[in-house]
Design a protein around this motif. Structure first.
Motif, PDB file in Angstrom:
ATOM      1  N   UNK A 182       0.833  -1.201   0.000  1.00 31.02           N
ATOM      2  CA  UNK A 182       0.000   0.000   0.000  1.00 31.02           C
ATOM      3  C   UNK A 182       0.871   1.255   0.000  1.00 31.02           C
ATOM      4  N   UNK A 185      -3.739   1.526 -11.969  1.00 33.66           N
ATOM      5  CA  UNK A 185      -3.933   1.685 -10.527  1.00 33.66           C
ATOM      6  C   UNK A 185      -5.093   0.824 -10.039  1.00 33.66           C
ATOM      7  N   UNK A 186      -6.198   0.825 -10.783  1.00 33.80           N
ATOM      8  CA  UNK A 186      -7.358   0.043 -10.367  1.00 33.80           C
ATOM      9  C   UNK A 186      -7.000  -1.431 -10.291  1.00 33.80           C
ATOM     10  N   UNK A 215      -4.933  -2.042  -7.190  1.00 35.88           N
ATOM     11  CA  UNK A 215      -5.771  -1.993  -5.987  1.00 35.88           C
ATOM     12  C   UNK A 215      -6.629  -3.253  -5.870  1.00 35.88           C
ATOM     13  N   UNK A 270      -6.907  -5.885  -2.818  1.00 34.78           N
ATOM     14  CA  UNK A 270      -8.173  -6.280  -2.193  1.00 34.78           C
ATOM     15  C   UNK A 270      -8.286  -7.805  -2.128  1.00 34.78           C
ATOM     16  N   UNK A 288      -5.943  -9.047   0.531  1.00 34.14           N
ATOM     17  CA  UNK A 288      -6.438  -8.739   1.877  1.00 34.14           C
ATOM     18  C   UNK A 288      -7.607  -9.658   2.224  1.00 34.14           C
ATOM     19  N   UNK A 320      -7.948 -12.192   5.449  1.00 28.40           N
ATOM     20  CA  UNK A 320      -9.102 -12.186   6.363  1.00 28.40           C
ATOM     21  C   UNK A 320      -9.723 -13.578   6.470  1.00 28.40           C
ATOM     22  N   UNK A 339     -12.714 -12.808  -6.103  1.00 31.80           N
ATOM     23  CA  UNK A 339     -13.822 -12.005  -6.640  1.00 31.80           C
ATOM     24  C   UNK A 339     -13.454 -10.529  -6.888  1.00 31.80           C
ATOM     25  N   UNK A 344     -13.841  -9.024 -10.597  1.00 27.18           N
ATOM     26  CA  UNK A 344     -14.824  -7.979 -10.890  1.00 27.18           C
ATOM     27  C   UNK A 344     -14.147  -6.753 -11.487  1.00 27.18           C
ATOM     28  N   UNK A 364     -18.045  -5.210  -2.705  1.00 30.19           N
ATOM     29  CA  UNK A 364     -17.196  -5.699  -3.805  1.00 30.19           C
ATOM     30  C   UNK A 364     -18.058  -6.204  -4.961  1.00 30.19           C
ATOM     31  N   UNK A 365     -19.089  -6.985  -4.634  1.00 32.06           N
ATOM     32  CA  UNK A 365     -19.949  -7.542  -5.686  1.00 32.06           C
ATOM     33  C   UNK A 365     -20.723  -6.423  -6.396  1.00 32.06           C
ATOM     34  N   UNK A 420     -19.611  -3.563  -7.340  1.00 26.36           N
ATOM     35  CA  UNK A 420     -18.770  -2.732  -8.223  1.00 26.36           C
ATOM     36  C   UNK A 420     -19.287  -2.575  -9.662  1.00 26.36           C
ATOM     37  N   UNK A 442     -15.064   6.634 -14.991  1.00 25.43           N
ATOM     38  CA  UNK A 442     -14.256   5.473 -14.655  1.00 25.43           C
ATOM     39  C   UNK A 442     -13.185   5.736 -13.600  1.00 25.43           C
ATOM     40  N   UNK A 462     -13.374   4.642  -9.966  1.00 27.61           N
ATOM     41  CA  UNK A 462     -13.188   3.251  -9.533  1.00 27.61           C
ATOM     42  C   UNK A 462     -12.042   3.158  -8.523  1.00 27.61           C
ATOM     43  N   UNK A 463     -10.921   3.827  -8.824  1.00 28.72           N
ATOM     44  CA  UNK A 463      -9.769   3.756  -7.928  1.00 28.72           C
ATOM     45  C   UNK A 463     -10.132   4.287  -6.553  1.00 28.72           C
ATOM     46  N   UNK A 465     -12.221   1.695  -4.772  1.00 30.05           N
ATOM     47  CA  UNK A 465     -11.398   0.567  -4.328  1.00 30.05           C
ATOM     48  C   UNK A 465     -10.550   0.957  -3.126  1.00 30.05           C
ATOM     49  N   UNK A 476     -12.613   0.693  -0.088  1.00 31.77           N
ATOM     50  CA  UNK A 476     -12.730  -0.699   0.325  1.00 31.77           C
ATOM     51  C   UNK A 476     -11.474  -1.172   1.043  1.00 31.77           C
ATOM     52  N   UNK A 477     -10.311  -0.788   0.511  1.00 34.50           N
ATOM     53  CA  UNK A 477      -9.048  -1.208   1.131  1.00 34.50           C
ATOM     54  C   UNK A 477      -8.947  -0.664   2.546  1.00 34.50           C
ATOM     55  N   UNK A 481     -11.329  -2.591   4.744  1.00 38.95           N
ATOM     56  CA  UNK A 481     -10.836  -3.942   5.000  1.00 38.95           C
ATOM     57  C   UNK A 481      -9.672  -3.901   5.994  1.00 38.95           C
ATOM     58  N   UNK A 514      -4.393   3.602   2.942  1.00 38.91           N
ATOM     59  CA  UNK A 514      -4.715   3.316   1.537  1.00 38.91           C
ATOM     60  C   UNK A 514      -5.527   4.434   0.897  1.00 38.91           C
ATOM     61  N   UNK A 571      -4.150   6.816  -2.227  1.00 43.77           N
ATOM     62  CA  UNK A 571      -4.835   6.876  -3.521  1.00 43.77           C
ATOM     63  C   UNK A 571      -5.344   8.285  -3.770  1.00 43.77           C
TER      64      UNK A 571
END
Lengths: 466, 466
Positions: free
Chosen positions: A97, A141-142, A145, A149, A152, A156, A180, A184, B97-98, B100, B138, B141-142, B145, B148-149, B152, B181, B185
């Motif tokens: 990170x 970058x996406x 990342x 994810x 990570x 977990x 996933x 995705x 995540x799902x 996205x 778009x 998205x980063x 994410x 989310x990081x 998490x 994170x 970003x």
């Protein structure tokens, strides 16, 4: 029961000087144009020393919280900390990170240099001519990342597994769940599901074949295979981390082939292989620190978390680096071990609870462990085992005396794992020699695989993408 | 000791029908243009039912692994599962995540519609006119994410804290680490560190003031404050989840103001507030499921993990949604509780190990807990406490008898928490009425804060960004 948690003076000074050197190198990359490859190497050094120190310091805390186990293959079975791979994984994630600005620094320069179009043009020109090719286009970058994810997530879920002892049939799917996020973002971001078709099949499928949603299934299966196959080839000191290190070093070697001064430059796959290096170098750092504590005689256990994590690093690396077929070549010993284990895993043949080699306390050596067949096996299975015995792929014991049915009955056999097979081939040996032998096999098969991949690729593809 | 882990028939049918309805709605969004806001609501329903079922099913597994505690404010103190917030957090992360592909679906349409420039142009036109404004550009998205990081990371560290009982002075920094994170970003992706300056200060600072690296410090501090302040206002059934739910609903209300048909459309902040909704709706889903198990009389505890996680959701939401100052308004009760607790937290006044309200087993009511001062307090502190007593902000007991020094000595006072203060004001009450009162306060202060923010903003800024 407690374990030593302090570093020796030598260790303190070595780790401190390594860390300081790495920090100095990092500071230096900020002065120049921020070379991310150099930065990645420096970060790997920091990852090594942090993991090394943390593994030592946290030992007792882990034991107190019930993360502990006994080493069955030692004369003196003291309790040592378990799940220490989780510490490595956390350090790894943190380093990855903090590393983000280096490969994506180019965009910062563009964004803060006054914003003139001329600057941007100039940068783009430099990118075209390869000068800045080690800096990623921003859209990567996406994907970086999403890799983080997924990793990570597996940590977990791996910790969840080490905590709650999830059942096998659920466990197997953990890497698929962790994949996933990556899948995705792949779907949203690239959506490229085409594969290069081998020459003999081109008349039927064309040069590129669009796998469509099957490509996602393929990627999920690769994650499941990669993570679980490392988890299955386990059970003796140093083998889990050792095999992961060998595989990681082989991939780094393969990446280096694409980045060396002799490779055609700028090569279209340069970006992908740099991406791969950025993921693997810190992995090598933390794994080395873990191996130094897990090598015979082990002072810590790595836990399922580490196996999942390592397998997922490879899967993410292979998928986002676009060399998943090469990755499979490097996992051949794991694939063999899985196929070889299948008769016991799927209960065609009885499977004892533990299939670790047996420790002979008198000699101090490991011997292959055996499964006894109390009831006679079905005839085809018994014949298959005898065939494997003749091929030296199993050690089968038959009933010599008796008459009729009893005569020639299969009484026992060595357990169906690569580790036991090695002991069948080379006889009892000490735990570290066994681990070394298996690691040598891993390295040998890997080098051969890479050789075949680059030299023979032209036979089935029109060109090597090297 | 074990707890009931099965769902009743009614629960099974309710959860199943809710889930099925949500899946149907989701399938429907795939038919049309994939409206992400509808999808987010459907996902929140699924998040609710999954959390509800999992919290029930996993209870015993958690107890067996040592995640358990006794409720001190009950006559019958049975052991109930602890750290159940971790289950909610995992479900939440999985759902996010799902989810996205929905907000980022536009790009897929562009990418797969044949690739003609005309299509892209048309899409862009639709974006301009607001038709597709609910689909993100778009590059968001980063940022999604990275959110989310960060979330998490806080879950990983929170579980680490619940496992190993990290010391207070380290604990406080957990949210700052988890914010990294997101901050990195933000640095790589946007780098906007300018703040709108209030009108009275403009002659000195200009309309926009570039905070530079201080902006990153501000974001890290906001994360620390948000996560820890919720962790401090805790200790009675339902209060941690309840306050988080109230805050989340208020932010959703604020977001809706920007998205309502009456708001000027397309509004420049629409994107940010949609982003905020996508993060908060599933959070409300999982929190509601947790609250139904944690409300008086609690059948599970939420654990530090939940408090950190909830605080981090708000911090991430406020920072990436660009309404961090509004967020602070909604956290005023938490801020008050922190400032009010400070004398005990920083040991100006003795701090007992537990400051929970005292349970009176005879009446079944909670009474404010008190700290006894065995040694006389320093004079200025004693005077300050007496002043607070006169302001009805503390309940101080003084020594009436005695002579000289002893006369009027402060003997004890109520503990310095908002929960105890509420009991000082309104007298002993049952645990659920206490929680309800505090939640009403949270809601009242929040509504007032939002009103002030939107009505009065013009007094200090030249325009409301509504």
């Amino acid at each position: 029961m407690s374990t030593s948690t302090s570093l020796t003076t030598t260790e303190v000074y070595s780790l401190l000087s390594l860390s300081l050197a790495c920090v100095a190198i990092l500071a230096n990359t900020l002065q120049g144009d921020g070379n991310p490859l150099i930065a990645s190497i420096a970060f790997s050094g920091i990852a090594f020393s942090s993991s090394y120190a943390l593994i030592r310091w946290l030992g007792n805390a882990f034991i107190r919280r019930g993360f502990k186990g006994r080493d069955m293959s030692k004369t003196k079975q003291t309790e040592i900390p378990e799940t220490m791979g989780a510490v490595c994984a956390m350090v790894y994630l943190f380093v990855l990170i903090v590393f983000i600005p280096w490969p994506f620094y180019k965009d910062i320069v563009v964004a803060t240099s006054g914003g003139g179009n001329r600057d941007v043009m100039q940068e783009l020109e430099l990118v075209e001519t390869g000068r800045f090719l080690h800096r990623f286009p921003h859209n990567k970058l996406a994907s970086y990342l999403s890799a983080l994810l997924s990793l990570q997530t597996i940590v977990l879920l791996g910790i969840g597994d080490d905590l709650f002892d999830i059942r096998w049939r659920h466990k197997v799917l953990i890497p698929a769940i962790a994949a996933i996020p990556m899948l995705i973002v792949y779907f949203v971001d690239f959506g490229v599901t085409k594969m290069v078709v081998p020459t003999p099949l081109r008349p039927y499928l064309g040069a590129l074949f669009d796998l469509g949603w099957l490509y996602y299934v393929y990627m999920a299966l690769l994650s499941i295979f990669s993570a679980n196959s490392i988890n299955i080839l386990a059970g003796i000191n140093g083998i889990e981390v050792g095999q992961s290190l060998v595989i990681a070093v082989l991939i780094v070697f393969n990446d280096a082939l694409y980045l060396s001064p002799f490779a055609p430059y700028p090569h279209p796959a340069t970006d992908s292989h740099l991406f791969s290096l950025y993921l693997l170098l810190p992995f090598i750092g933390v794994s080395l620190a873990l191996l130094m504590h897990n090598w015979f005689p082990a002072r810590v256990f790595v836990g399922d978390t580490y196996c999942y994590f390592a397998g997922m690093v490879f899967a993410v690396d292979g998928i986002l680096g676009h060399f998943s077929k090469t990755l499979i070549l490097l996992l051949l010993p794991q694939a063999f071990n899985f196929v070889y284990s299948a008769p016991q895993l799927f209960h065609l043949v009885p499977c004892p609870r533990h299939r670790l080699p047996r420790f002979n306390a008198r000699t101090g050596l490991l011997e292959c462990s055996r499964v006894e067949f109390d009831r006679p096996l079905a005839r085809p299975i018994a014949e298959a085992l005898k065939l494997l015995h003749r091929l030296r792929l199993l050690d089968v014991e038959t009933h010599d005396g008796g008459e009729g049915e009893e005569k020639g009955r299969v009484v026992s056999s060595s357990n169906f794992t690569l580790i036991n097979l090695w002991l069948v081939w080379f006889g009892p040996m000490r735990e570290d020699r066994l681990a070394l032998g298996l690691l040598a096999l891993q390295a040998g098969v890997g080098v051969l695989g890479l050789f075949v991949r680059h030299r023979m690729a032209l036979l089935i593809f029109t060109q090597d993408n090297w």
